[in-house]
Motif scaffolding. Structure first.
Motif, PDB file in Angstrom:
ATOM      1  N   ARG A 192       0.830  -1.213   0.000  1.00  0.00           N
ATOM      2  CA  ARG A 192       0.000   0.000   0.000  1.00  0.00           C
ATOM      3  C   ARG A 192       0.862   1.259   0.000  1.00  0.00           C
ATOM      4  O   ARG A 192       0.437   2.304  -0.501  1.00  0.00           O
ATOM      5  N   TYR A 193       2.086   1.143   0.534  1.00  0.00           N
ATOM      6  CA  TYR A 193       2.940   2.328   0.670  1.00  0.00           C
ATOM      7  C   TYR A 193       4.259   2.223  -0.094  1.00  0.00           C
ATOM      8  O   TYR A 193       4.815   3.241  -0.492  1.00  0.00           O
ATOM      9  N   VAL A 194       4.775   1.010  -0.288  1.00  0.00           N
ATOM     10  CA  VAL A 194       6.087   0.823  -0.910  1.00  0.00           C
ATOM     11  C   VAL A 194       5.919   0.483  -2.383  1.00  0.00           C
ATOM     12  O   VAL A 194       5.136  -0.398  -2.747  1.00  0.00           O
ATOM     13  N   ASP A 195       6.671   1.179  -3.238  1.00  0.00           N
ATOM     14  CA  ASP A 195       6.534   1.013  -4.685  1.00  0.00           C
ATOM     15  C   ASP A 195       7.526   0.021  -5.279  1.00  0.00           C
ATOM     16  O   ASP A 195       7.249  -0.577  -6.318  1.00  0.00           O
ATOM     17  N   MET A 196       8.683  -0.147  -4.655  1.00  0.00           N
ATOM     18  CA  MET A 196       9.671  -1.097  -5.162  1.00  0.00           C
ATOM     19  C   MET A 196      10.496  -1.638  -4.011  1.00  0.00           C
ATOM     20  O   MET A 196      10.846  -0.897  -3.084  1.00  0.00           O
ATOM     21  N   LEU A 197      10.805  -2.948  -4.073  1.00  0.00           N
ATOM     22  CA  LEU A 197      11.587  -3.612  -3.042  1.00  0.00           C
ATOM     23  C   LEU A 197      12.866  -4.158  -3.664  1.00  0.00           C
ATOM     24  O   LEU A 197      12.832  -4.800  -4.715  1.00  0.00           O
ATOM     25  N   ILE A 198      14.005  -3.899  -3.000  1.00  0.00           N
ATOM     26  CA  ILE A 198      15.293  -4.385  -3.488  1.00  0.00           C
ATOM     27  C   ILE A 198      15.955  -5.193  -2.382  1.00  0.00           C
ATOM     28  O   ILE A 198      16.345  -4.632  -1.356  1.00  0.00           O
ATOM     29  N   PRO A 199      16.092  -6.503  -2.550  1.00  0.00           N
ATOM     30  CA  PRO A 199      16.878  -7.291  -1.597  1.00  0.00           C
ATOM     31  C   PRO A 199      18.346  -7.321  -2.011  1.00  0.00           C
ATOM     32  O   PRO A 199      18.663  -7.526  -3.179  1.00  0.00           O
ATOM     33  N   ARG A 200      19.232  -7.099  -1.050  1.00  0.00           N
ATOM     34  CA  ARG A 200      20.673  -7.206  -1.292  1.00  0.00           C
ATOM     35  C   ARG A 200      21.237  -8.173  -0.264  1.00  0.00           C
ATOM     36  O   ARG A 200      21.416  -7.821   0.901  1.00  0.00           O
ATOM     37  N   GLY A 201      21.441  -9.416  -0.684  1.00  0.00           N
ATOM     38  CA  GLY A 201      21.931 -10.421   0.244  1.00  0.00           C
ATOM     39  C   GLY A 201      22.086 -11.747  -0.454  1.00  0.00           C
ATOM     40  O   GLY A 201      22.260 -11.815  -1.666  1.00  0.00           O
ATOM     41  N   GLY A 202      21.984 -12.808   0.323  1.00  0.00           N
ATOM     42  CA  GLY A 202      22.196 -14.142  -0.212  1.00  0.00           C
ATOM     43  C   GLY A 202      20.998 -14.691  -0.951  1.00  0.00           C
ATOM     44  O   GLY A 202      19.934 -14.067  -1.041  1.00  0.00           O
ATOM     45  N   ALA A 203      21.184 -15.907  -1.484  1.00  0.00           N
ATOM     46  CA  ALA A 203      20.151 -16.543  -2.299  1.00  0.00           C
ATOM     47  C   ALA A 203      18.860 -16.755  -1.521  1.00  0.00           C
ATOM     48  O   ALA A 203      17.759 -16.621  -2.077  1.00  0.00           O
ATOM     49  N   ASN A 204      18.965 -17.063  -0.235  1.00  0.00           N
ATOM     50  CA  ASN A 204      17.757 -17.314   0.564  1.00  0.00           C
ATOM     51  C   ASN A 204      16.906 -16.052   0.696  1.00  0.00           C
ATOM     52  O   ASN A 204      15.671 -16.118   0.641  1.00  0.00           O
ATOM     53  N   LEU A 205      17.563 -14.904   0.893  1.00  0.00           N
ATOM     54  CA  LEU A 205      16.819 -13.640   0.983  1.00  0.00           C
ATOM     55  C   LEU A 205      16.117 -13.338  -0.332  1.00  0.00           C
ATOM     56  O   LEU A 205      14.945 -12.938  -0.349  1.00  0.00           O
ATOM     57  N   HIS A 206      16.801 -13.538  -1.439  1.00  0.00           N
ATOM     58  CA  HIS A 206      16.192 -13.268  -2.746  1.00  0.00           C
ATOM     59  C   HIS A 206      15.001 -14.190  -2.992  1.00  0.00           C
ATOM     60  O   HIS A 206      13.965 -13.757  -3.506  1.00  0.00           O
ATOM     61  N   LYS A 207      15.157 -15.435  -2.630  1.00  0.00           N
ATOM     62  CA  LYS A 207      14.072 -16.400  -2.804  1.00  0.00           C
ATOM     63  C   LYS A 207      12.863 -16.002  -1.957  1.00  0.00           C
ATOM     64  O   LYS A 207      11.723 -16.036  -2.430  1.00  0.00           O
TER      65      LYS A 207
END
Length: 417
Positions: A192-207
């Motif tokens: 509702r408030y966030v337009d884009m999310l960027i994960p910067r970390g390991g494969a588990n975080l991205h998954k």
């Protein structure tokens, strides 16, 4: 509480979106000055984070990512000043023209709105993201790893002091200071408030982010990077590039993880490689074909596993694999790579063109180190992340990657026929 952070960020984004370039640059210069003037608070918090990380057995690679000192903090502040000197993409007209209807149409760059970034032991990301978001008129919500929560909190408080000094809302840059992972789960649903999310970390975080987020996600930063050594290379020149790609900063996502060596030069090149790697303190992990050629040398060498070929070392460890041709090298990269950064060392124009055209990575190099995949090195200023996907942004994400566009039509009481 996270709902309130989202509301504050969205409200702040409206304020930021209408600031002039000069106003944004003044805020950024104040942030840079305050980072140096108030460095004691940030460095004290970082020392406490480091002490806990060592006690918890964090690897040397992650400790290096986590550690701040006066020189690193000054360099980060200088990066913020560099962002001030970069062209502001907001408001730039991309294209347009006069339509047959009489409507004049244009496509103009605008901020995304609210950007959330989830990252691990990288306190510099806090400042990089905040600076790039402010320059592009975006608010940001930052969630660093549990290893950095004190450092991130102290850094964001300094940034918020600078925002208040210029009459801007503190909600423009916010940090989730709690190390509780439940906050991540809640953030993933804050569409509702966030337009884009960027994960910067390991494969588990991205998954986790790809599977659970209701917010558009930009993934990247996992770098199983390769260099293909062709049969016509000059050995010493090749070794210079290989050592730089592996050793210059092994904990970075653009450091070299696997060296693919053409079998035609294996007998002459691998013994020289062994000596150079031993001198550089780099441990080798060899496939069955290269192992016997390396075992007689001075380098520390062990057999490589399939799992090791698919993961980042983030340390002074390097995989070595023999391939019979460029085709096999490209096939290996397609199977084991993460579409981050890959390079070829060759004197063949034909082979370099094939590599550039057939290796589908966000950054591809000919006779150069993979360590160049970086926003600063590419002239973008500090980066938010390195995207390895293909929609919206790819490679180092600088200012333009934090914008979208809107269509604007200008008429004279114009109606559609």
């Amino acid at each position: 509480m996270l709902e309130e952070m989202g509301k504050a960020a969205k409200a702040a984004s409206y304020v930021l979106s209408v600031l002039s370039t000069a106003e944004k640059n003044r805020v950024l210069m104040t942030i840079a000055d305050r980072l140096e003037a108030q460095s004691a608070e940030i460095l004290t918090a970082n020392e406490r984070d480091l002490a806990d990380a060592r006690q918890n057995g964090l690897s040397e690679a992650l400790l290096d990512r986590l550690m701040l000192n006066p020189a690193r903090l000054k360099a980060i502040a200088d990066d913020v000043r560099q962002v001030c000197r970069l062209a502001d993409p907001v408001g730039v007209v991309l294209d347009g023209g006069l339509l047959d209807s009489g409507l004049r149409i244009e496509r103009r760059r605008v901020p995304l709105g609210v950007v959330a970034v989830i990252y691990e032991a990288r306190p510099n990301v806090t400042i990089d993201v905040a600076a790039l978001c402010l320059k592009t008129g975006n608010a940001s919500i930052l969630r660093g790893g549990k290893e950095t929560w004190r450092t991130n909190g102290a850094t964001v408080r300094v940034i918020q002091d600078a925002l208040r000094q210029h009459g801007l809302p503190a909600g423009a840059v916010q940090a989730i200071e709690s190390p509780d992972r439940e906050w991540v789960n809640q953030l993933l649903k804050l569409d509702r408030y966030v337009d884009m999310l960027i994960p910067r970390g390991g494969a588990n975080l991205h998954k986790l982010c790809r599977e659970q987020s209701t917010i558009p996600v930009i993934t990247g930063g996992i770098g199983v990077c390769h260099i293909f050594v062709d049969s016509d290379i000059e050995q010493q020149a090749a070794l210079k590039v290989i050592i730089n790609a592996k050793k210059q900063r092994p904990s970075a996502c653009n450091s070299l993880e696997t060296l693919l060596v053409h079998a035609d030069v294996a007998e002459s090149f691998l013994p020289v490689l062994s000596h150079s790697m031993a001198e550089a303190g780099i441990r080798l992990h060899a496939d069955p074909r290269s192992l016997p050629l390396l075992q007689n040398g001075p380098a520390d060498v062990t057999p490589v596993t399939d799992a090791q070929l698919r993961d980042e070392w983030l340390s002074l460890d390097l995989n070595v694999v023999l391939v019979d041709s460029l085709d096999q090298g490209i096939a290996h990269i397609r199977e084991y790579g993460t579409q981050h950064s890959d390079a070829i060392l060759t004197r063949s124009l034909h082979n370099s063109n094939r590599f550039v055209n057939e290796v589908d990575s966000s950054a591809v190099y000919v006779n150069a180190s993979t360590r160049f995949t970086d926003g600063g090195q590419f002239g973008l200023g500090a980066e938010v992340a390195v995207s390895t996907q293909k929609l919206h942004a790819r490679g180092p994400m600088g200012l333009e990657a934090l914008t979208t566009y809107k269509w604007i039509g200008f008429g004279s009481d114009t109606v559609r026929g």
